[in-house]
Each structure stands twice: as structure tokens, then as C-alpha cells.
Design an enzyme around this catalytic site. Structure first.
Site, PDB file in Angstrom:
ATOM      1  N   ARG A  82      65.361   3.001 -44.073  1.00 62.13           N
ATOM      2  CA  ARG A  82      66.583   3.252 -44.839  1.00 62.13           C
ATOM      3  C   ARG A  82      67.857   3.102 -44.024  1.00 62.13           C
ATOM      4  O   ARG A  82      68.719   2.306 -44.369  1.00 62.13           O
ATOM      5  CB  ARG A  82      66.545   4.655 -45.464  1.00 62.13           C
ATOM      6  CG  ARG A  82      67.714   4.896 -46.413  1.00 62.13           C
ATOM      7  CD  ARG A  82      67.737   6.313 -46.944  1.00 62.13           C
ATOM      8  NE  ARG A  82      66.528   6.662 -47.674  1.00 62.13           N
ATOM      9  CZ  ARG A  82      66.313   7.869 -48.194  1.00 62.13           C
ATOM     10  NH1 ARG A  82      67.205   8.835 -48.029  1.00 62.13           N
ATOM     11  NH2 ARG A  82      65.194   8.128 -48.840  1.00 62.13           N
ATOM     12  N   HIS A 121      63.256  -2.122 -54.578  1.00 68.77           N
ATOM     13  CA  HIS A 121      63.939  -0.936 -54.045  1.00 68.77           C
ATOM     14  C   HIS A 121      63.860   0.218 -55.051  1.00 68.77           C
ATOM     15  O   HIS A 121      64.749   0.397 -55.883  1.00 68.77           O
ATOM     16  CB  HIS A 121      65.407  -1.292 -53.761  1.00 68.77           C
ATOM     17  CG  HIS A 121      66.079  -0.338 -52.811  1.00 68.77           C
ATOM     18  ND1 HIS A 121      65.754  -0.252 -51.474  1.00 68.77           N
ATOM     19  CD2 HIS A 121      67.070   0.567 -53.003  1.00 68.77           C
ATOM     20  CE1 HIS A 121      66.505   0.649 -50.892  1.00 68.77           C
ATOM     21  NE2 HIS A 121      67.319   1.173 -51.786  1.00 68.77           N
ATOM     22  N   TYR A 143      80.345  -4.672 -65.781  1.00 67.49           N
ATOM     23  CA  TYR A 143      81.586  -5.437 -65.917  1.00 67.49           C
ATOM     24  C   TYR A 143      81.754  -6.497 -64.828  1.00 67.49           C
ATOM     25  O   TYR A 143      82.526  -7.438 -64.996  1.00 67.49           O
ATOM     26  CB  TYR A 143      82.803  -4.508 -65.872  1.00 67.49           C
ATOM     27  CG  TYR A 143      82.844  -3.506 -66.991  1.00 67.49           C
ATOM     28  CD1 TYR A 143      82.875  -3.920 -68.318  1.00 67.49           C
ATOM     29  CD2 TYR A 143      82.855  -2.134 -66.723  1.00 67.49           C
ATOM     30  CE1 TYR A 143      82.908  -2.994 -69.359  1.00 67.49           C
ATOM     31  CE2 TYR A 143      82.891  -1.204 -67.744  1.00 67.49           C
ATOM     32  CZ  TYR A 143      82.916  -1.638 -69.055  1.00 67.49           C
ATOM     33  OH  TYR A 143      82.954  -0.731 -70.080  1.00 67.49           O
TER      34      TYR A 143
END
Length: 866
Positions: free
Chosen positions: A32, A78, A122
Site C-alpha cells: 500500500r 484494487h 463528471y
């Protein structure tokens, strides 16, 4: 409650917590928070790139909705929150976060003010062109793949990147028990350093630092001091101090500090809000208004100052209390073979080169395997369709076979083919059976065999593989390399940086209003005597270039003001500017008082060399003819606010200062054309706070205009220049030696045509001369063009002056034989405007106490007998 068939296993809770926490911490460290040293990527960034690679959203394809990309990465590779994937992708698209962004975002991807990006539904994204290089050769078995979280798909364990991503983009992450914070660097510099390492594996870190000078942050700014950079490169840990890039300007009748670049990872809106609070609380006095004038063209924050504020003082307070100065703590920790290690600069480069070498080997093996497979098939083609008889025989076998399997077996038996070759024959289109196609097959076979030989040579030849790595890196540099954004201010540190900054010749120019800059000597071209000259600097009508200094980058500059104070700068600390640049106000570099100005300068070598500073002396002269001699040792301890160099009385001011070695001769010239020559030993050495003694006796209305120090009487000549462009060289011996304090002899026949004397200089035939007019025009000429003539003459015209122009200053410079002659006339150009920062400012009020010298020495200049 225990159910039937279940068995309880008692365990020690301490042991369970230990093992569980270790498992968790190792997962965070390896999977990570820390990047892999080879490709510089954390798992989430690697998965974002691989997910986009799988979706085919390359730099030459259309944008895809971010939500689609995030969903794909989330579902396949993931298994964490969607915000973790989207936040990582957003950062990869921000050009103020990454030095070389990897994602091309369309839509609102946030701002430097900390504004969040628009929702993923968006925005749209695709890969940047440079990311194609990170993913290059991924399909050629160059890296290992591993199962994804549910074993349904494969994902790469590392990228076969051609870009040294860990160096150029850096990274940061907090693991368990450790953290990483790696600075970004310039791609061009990084490639040069890696190539230098490939050429010499024993290269030292200091030698690497000649290529990769310092971190290069995406937001620019200035690295203040070099010690932290050096520590980071040598040990993997260091504290790099970052400052905003600022300049000073005049807005209306107020001075203003203009910020155009801020330190890396500073939130601009928070910085401005915090500064406003400090101004309100009067922690930072002197600021009238703060405005954020940033737009799409760039960053611009304006700190408008009060009328009585000194810009340099306010700026230092801003550096002290606000985020205009921050520090970046370098901590180079990355995963090496799955284990976290702290790495210095050479370690990072070594592991990247080893990775690239493995990728080259595996790529070549893959290409060789594919080439041999194709050659095998082409050999089958040529066996079967090489002649008309064999082709007819093959067609007959296929036609008379009951099924494809029988046809394949028939071909294998008849032509001694492999299973693969026979299948390829069966898959051939009829169009490939023509004579022309057969020629193409033979040509392809020949090309394939050459390629096989080439690939086998690569695998057998290690130096060639490293050469390929270099060539690919240089190609990356040519495609994506750019100039440094972050400047380096070496004056902030203690270390010696002579090896880093080239000791080249430069010209320092200082204007009447106090603007200074450093320009490479090669920018000026040699002209013949009487030429018109090149435009040297842009100034406003009330300003003109007053001093020109020839120096080298490693030297020290001592600045002496007309009030008799001394300040220090290294030459390389003076901002560099082009020949036409106006330069920077001196008071922004040294803490000079607003109503004072520089009148003299001295170039010295190392002030820390005790033998050197005790051997040399500083000799000063004032407008009223006073001369003073003090050991250089008294000026060898720089202070921020300067020191008193000489006591200046009313209606007097300092004219010049020179270094002497104890055996020199001194000559002082006056406005009315008189000059005196006497040995240096006639002036006894006094303390730094003394006033000095009389050097020349002046007539009414006359004043001293300069002084020279002669060390070689036979070879040096005296050059004098008048304000209307006349000058002349005269032998030193033409001036008889007298006692200090005499009236002197005539050095130039002053007439209305020549104007008053303005400068005196000692020159030889090898010297060059720089002349600058009050209009800003400069001419550079060789002294060998001027013949030596008598003392009581008018001289010759040195430069053609236009209209009512006059000469402002001259300086001796070294001639550069490689500079070509250029005597073309300069076209008229419009003069730019330079703002003077000397107006409406208070004194600094910091004046170190002068040394207490013998009062008898101070009164010696009133001795009329001398």
C-alpha cells in the site's frame, strides 16, 4: 455458546495481537504505502495505469469517464474504496503535484488552493504520452505477473518503465513504523546522471551530483541552501528548505512583493489566509494589502506594502512566519526485492538500471522466441511452396484428404514438417501462393534471420545491452526533457559549492538607481574604437548604468557605499540576467539603507584564508581627496547588516576602493584633469573606523574622480576618459613620484570639447575596455587599438556619442578571443521602465559599532604640510 461439533482453541491474546499486527503492518508496507524502487509506483498507481492500459485509453485515444476507469480498477485489481482509486488518479493528473503527470485529465481536477476535484462521474481521463513509456513492452513478458485479489485475472508486479519514475516524480507515503518522502527531480538531469552511472559503475555520488544538481519541484520555487540536498543525495535523508520565487515591483506609488511561484505542496489559499491573520495581529508589519491575482496564465500573489516599509525586511518576515518558506524532509525509503530500504542517489540509479537491464534481456528473449517461431513457419512455407512441383503436390494432398487432420498428417509426412508448420500451410490464403508472394516470404525470412542474429548478439553482449538502455533513455530525454523549474540559492548553506558552479567570467553591472545583475562575458561582442555599441541594459530616463565589474563566479564582492559602509556577496549570489535585463535592486540582496547607494566595489578571493587577508590591504579614496588604508582582515567577517568601512564627513562621499599588496603605487585623478602618483607605503595602515589622511590637495571647485593601484610600472599604462568620449593612454613613468597630499600634475588637457575627466584606469595591451553611456549603450574594445601618448594632450575619441549623451562609466575586462567582431550600428530601441526601490523607505537602524582607533590618526588629513 459453543455449538455441537465445534472446538474452541485457546490462544494467548498478546501473541495473537503481535502476529496480526505484524501481518497488517507488512501488508501496509509492501502492498500500500511504499513504492517499488524499480518503477517508482505504489500498487494503487500501478493498478490505475494497468486498468487504463486494459481499457485502451492511451494518449492518442478519446477520453473516458473517470467513473468507468475507477470502476474497472476497483472491480479487477484494487478491492478498496472507490475514493482511494479516484484520489490517486486525480493526483496523477495534477501538474502541481507530479513533476511529470501520468494521467491527462479533462474537467475539474482540483487546484493549488486545495479545492477538491469534481465527482468522478463528471470528469474524464486518458493516459499521458509519458505513461506510454512506463507501460512500454508490457506485452512482451518483460515483467512478472501475479493473480489479482480473487485469482480471476493477472496483474503486473512491476512496470517495465523506460522512465526513471521514482527519481523524476518522487512519492510520499506513511506505512507502519516507517514513512517515505521522496523528492521529484528533473528528467533531463536524471537521464544524464543515469548515463554517467552506466559509463562508470564506480562513479561517486559527488560526481553524479554534477549531473543531477538538486530536486526539481513541479511548482518551481527556490531551494535555499544546499546542505540538505547534499545530505539527501548521500544518505537518503535530508531537509531541503524551499522558498517562494518573488520579485519587487512598484504599483502606483507603493512598493510591492510579487510571488510567482510557491513551495511544493503549499496550499495557496491557506497561506494567504494565514498571512492575513499575521498582518492583522501585527506580527508582520508593513503590508498594506494582499491580493491573489492568479489566473490560468500562472500564479501571482501581490503583497502591497505601506509607504514606510522596506521590502527586504517584510520579505524576511514572510519567510520566517508564513509558508513562503517551508522545508521538504527527504526520506528515501522504497521496496527493494520486497523489503523496505533507505536509498541514496546512487542506490536509486543502480536499482533502476538493473531493472532496465532485466527488461531488455526479457524483451530480447521474447522477441527472439517470436522471431524463431516465425522463421520456423517461413521455413515450412518455403519447403511446400518453394517450387511449382512441391506446391502442386501439397495442393493434391490437401484436395484428396478426407478432413483437415488428414491433410495435416499428409503434409507432415510428405514434406517432413512440424505440426505448427503444417497448420500454417493449411491456414494460408490462396493469394499467398503466387510467385510474388513467394518472393516476399523469402525476403521476410532473410530479414527474420538477420533479426535473430541481432537479438542473439544482444543477449550475448552485456555492454551492448547497457548501450541500448542509454539510447532509450536519451530518446526519453529528447521527447520529454525540459528545463529546471526550481532554482538553487546556494547562499543559504554553509557548504563549499565551487565544484558545482563553473568559475566562468561574468560582467556585473550596477545602475545609478541601484539595480545589479550578473551576465556572462560572452554576451558582449568586441567592437572597433569609434563604434556605436550594443544595447547593454534597459533603464528608465532617470537611471543609467554606473558601474561595470569584470569578475568570476567564485570570487567575493565587497560593496562600499557612499556613507562608508561595507557589505558582502559571493558573485554567484548576484542574480543572473541577460545583457538587456534591468537587474535586481541591490537592497533586495543586501540590507543597505534606503538613502545610501553603492559607490565602490572590491573583488577578493577566499576571505577565510587568513594568510591572504593579512597580506592584502583595502585602500579607499573619497571625493574630497582623502585616502585610507586598512588591512583586508578587518573586512573578512561578513555581517548581514554590513560594517563601517570609513568615516565619511559632511559634503564628502566614497569614490573607490582597491586591494593592494603593500608594494603598489597609488594614483588619484581629479575632475579638472590633475593626477598624483605616490607609493602605497606613504599611507600608513589604520583601523576600520578611522577617517584616513589627505591623498591629493584640491583646488577650489575641483574634486577627486577616481584612483588606480599600479603594480607593474613597466607594462601598465594609465587610461583616462572624459565625459564627452575622449580618452588616452599614457605611460606611468610620465607621472613623477611625489609625496602624498600634493597637487599632482596634468593628466588630460581639459577643454569644452572633452568635458571634465570622469574615469581613470590602469590597462595593458591585453586588456579590454567596456564603456557605458548614460543612455545605456555599451561598447567593448581592445586596448591594443589605442596607442600610448603624452601626458599633457587631449586624447582621441573612444566612442561616438549621440545627441547630448555622456559616458557614465568604464571598466577593464578580459578580452575573449573567440568573440567575433561586430560593428553594425544599433537601431534605435524604445527604453523600458525600471522602478527604483530607494524611495520612501526608512533606515534599517542597524549600525555596528565602529572600531575605536587612535584619534591622532583621524586628524592626520588636516596636515597641510603634506
Amino acid at each position: 455458546m459453543q455449538k455441537e461439533g465445534e472446538r474452541l482453541i485457546p490462544i494467548n491474546i498478546v501473541d495473537e495481537m503481535k502476529s496480526s499486527y505484524i501481518d497488517y503492518s507488512m501488508s501496509v508496507i509492501v502492498s500500500r504505502a511504499l513504492p517499488d524502487v524499480r518503477d517508482g509506483l505504489k500498487p494503487v498507481h500501478r493498478r490505475v495505469l494497468y486498468g487504463m492500459y486494459g481499457l485502451g485509453v492511451f494518449s492518442n485515444r478519446k477520453y473516458l469517464k473517470s467513473a468507468r476507469i475507477v470502476g474497472d480498477v476497483l472491480g479487477k485489481y484494487h478491492p478498496h474504496g472507490d475514493s482511494s482509486v479516484y484520489d490517486a488518479m486525480v493526483r496523477m493528473a495534477q501538474d502541481w503535484s507530479l513533476r511529470y503527470p501520468q494521467v491527462d485529465g479533462q474537467g475539474n481536477f482540483g487546484s493549488m488552493d486545495g479545492d477538491p476535484p469534481a465527482a468522478m462521474r463528471y470528469t474524464e481521463a486518458r493516459l499521458k504520452k509519458i505513461s506510454d513509456e512506463v507501460l512500454s513492452d508490457l506485452d512482451k513478458e518483460t515483467v512478472d505477473f501475479q493473480n489479482n485479489f480473487d485469482d480471476s485475472l493477472q496483474e503486473p508486479t512491476v512496470m517495465p518503465t523506460k522512465v526513471p519514475n521514482l527519481l523524476v516524480n518522487g512519492t510520499s507515503g506513511i506505512a507502519v513504523g516507517m514513512a517515505t518522502n521522496m523528492a521529484p527531480h528533473n528528467l533531463s538531469e536524471s537521464v544524464d546522471a543515469i548515463c554517467a552511472y552506466i559509463d562508470n559503475k564506480e562513479i561517486t555520488i559527488d560526481e553524479l551530483m554534477q549531473h543531477i544538481i538538486a530536486p526539481d519541484f513541479p511548482t518551481g520555487g527556490i531551494i535555499y541552501g544546499y546542505d540538505g540536498v547534499r545530505d539527501a543525495f548521500h544518505t537518503g535523508r535530508g531537509r531541503v528548505v524551499l522558498r517562494a520565487k518573488v520579485n519587487f515591483d512598484e504599483i502606483g506609488n507603493r512598493n510591492a512583493i510579487i510571488v510567482t511561484e510557491i513551495p511544493y505542496q503549499v496550499n495557496k489559499a491557506e497561506m494567504i489566509a494565514r498571512t492575513a491573520e499575521l498582518v492583522k495581529d501585527e506580527k508582520i508589519p508593513g503590508i498594506h494589502e494582499i491580493r491573489d491575482e492568479s489566473d490560468r496564465k500562472g500564479l501571482r500573489v501581490v503583497y502591497e506594502l505601506k509607504n514606510d516599509a522596506i521590502p527586504n525586511v517584510v520579505l524576511n518576515l514572510l519567510y520566517k512566519y508564513t509558508a513562503l518558506q517551508t522545508s521538504f524532509s527527504v526520506n528515501n525509503i522504497a521496496l527493494v526485492h520486497g523489503r523496505p530500504e533507505q536509498l541514496n542517489l546512487k542506490d536509486i540509479i543502480h536499482h533502476f538500471v538493473e531493472h532496465r537491464h532485466e527488461v531488455i534481456v526479457r524483451r530480447t528473449q521474447y522477441e527472439l522466441k517470436k522471431a524463431k517461431e516465425r522463421a520456423h513457419i517461413l521455413e515450412g512455407f518455403m519447403k511446400v511452396i518453394g517450387t511449382q512441383d512441391s506446391l502442386d503436390r501439397a495442393i493434391s494432398i490437401i484436395r484428396h484428404s478426407a478432413n483437415p487432420q488428414a491433410a495435416k498428417e499428409g503434409l507432415i509426412e510428405a514434406f517432413e514438417l512440424s505440426d505448427i508448420q503444417a497448420q500454417a500451410i493449411l491456414d494460408l490464403r490462396l493469394a499467398r501462393l503466387t510467385g510474388m508472394e513467394l518472393d516476399k516470404i523469402r525476403d521476410e525470412y532473410d530479414a527474420i534471420m538477420k533479426e535473430i542474429a541481432n537479438l542473439e548478439d544482444i543477449l550475448a553482449n552485456e555492454p551492448r545491452r547497457f548501450q541500448i538502455i542509454k539510447e532509450e533513455l536519451i530518446e526519453i530525454k529528447e521527447k520529454y526533457g525540459d528545463e529546471r523549474r526550481t532554482e538553487i540559492d546556494y547562499s543559504g548553506g554553509e557548504m563549499s559549492i565551487e565544484d558545482i558552479i563553473p568559475n566562468e567570467s561574468v560582467v556585473l553591472t550596477i545602475s545609478h538607481a541601484g539595480y545589479i545583475k550578473r551576465t556572462s562575458l560572452s554576451e558582449y561582442k568586441i567592437q572597433s574604437r569609434g563604434g556605436v555599441g550594443n544595447k547593454a541594459a534597459t533603464t528608465r530616463d532617470s537611471d543609467f548604468l554606473e558601474y561595470i565589474v569584470s569578475a568570476t563566479n567564485h570570487q567575493y564582492m565587497l560593496f562600499f557605499t557612499e556613507k562608508g559602509r561595507c557589505y558582502w556577496l559571493r558573485v554567484f549570489e548576484i542574480p543572473e540576467g541577460s545583457k538587456t535585463a534591468k537587474g535586481r535592486a541591490v537592497q533586495n540582496l543586501i540590507n543597505i539603507e534606503p538613502d545610501d547607494k553603492i559607490k565602490a566595489y572590491i573583488r577578493t578571493n577566499n576571505l577565510k584564508d587568513s594568510e591572504y587577508v593579512n597580506q592584502m590591504s583595502v585602500v579607499m579614496v573619497t571625493k574630497n581627496g582623502t585616502i585610507k588604508k586598512t588591512s583586508l582582515e578587518a573586512y573578512s567577517r561578513p555581517r548581514v547588516n554590513g560594517v563601517n568601512a570609513i568615516e565619511i564627513r559632511d559634503n564628502d562621499q566614497l569614490l573607490g576602493a582597491y586591494l593592494t599588496n603593500g608594494n603598489s603605487q597609488i594614483m588619484i585623478a581629479t575632475k579638472n584633469g590633475k593626477c598624483i602618483r605616490f607609493p602605497e607605503e606613504k599611507v600608513r595602515e589604520v583601523g576600520r573606523g578611522s577617517i584616513g589622511v589627505r591623498g591629493i590637495l584640491l583646488e577650489d571647485g575641483d574634486e577627486a574622480i577616481g584612483m588606480i593601484v599600479v603594480n607593474d610600472v613597466e607594462n601598465e599604462t594609465v587610461l583616462v576618459v572624459s565625459e564627452k568620449g575622449y580618452g588616452k593612454r599614457t605611460a606611468v613613468e610620465d607621472y613623477r613620484i611625489t609625496n602624498r597630499g600634493g597637487k599632482g600634475v596634468i593628466t588630460l588637457n581639459i577643454t569644452e570639447k572633452t568635458g571634465n575627466l570622469i574615469a581613470i584606469q590602469n590597462v595593458t595591451d591585453e586588456d579590454g575596455l567596456m564603456i557605458i553611456n548614460k543612455s545605456g549603450v555599451a561598447i567593448r574594445m581592445g586596448m591594443d587599438e589605442m596607442r600610448v601618448m603624452g601626458r599633457n594632450t587631449q586624447g582621441v575619441k573612444l566612442i561616438n556619442l549621440k545627441k547630448n549623451d555622456e559616458i557614465a562609466a568604464i571598466a577593464k575586462v578580459e578580452m575573449d578571443k573567440d568573440v567575433e567582431e561586430d560593428s553594425e550600428e544599433l537601431e534605435e530601441t524604445e527604453e523600458g521602465v525600471v522602478g527604483s526601490l530607494f524611495d520612501n523607505q526608512e533606515n534599517d537602524n542597524v549600525t555596528p559599532q565602529a572600531e575605536n582607533e587612535n584619534p591622532a590618526e583621524e586628524n592626520e588629513n588636516s596636515d597641510s604640510e603634506e
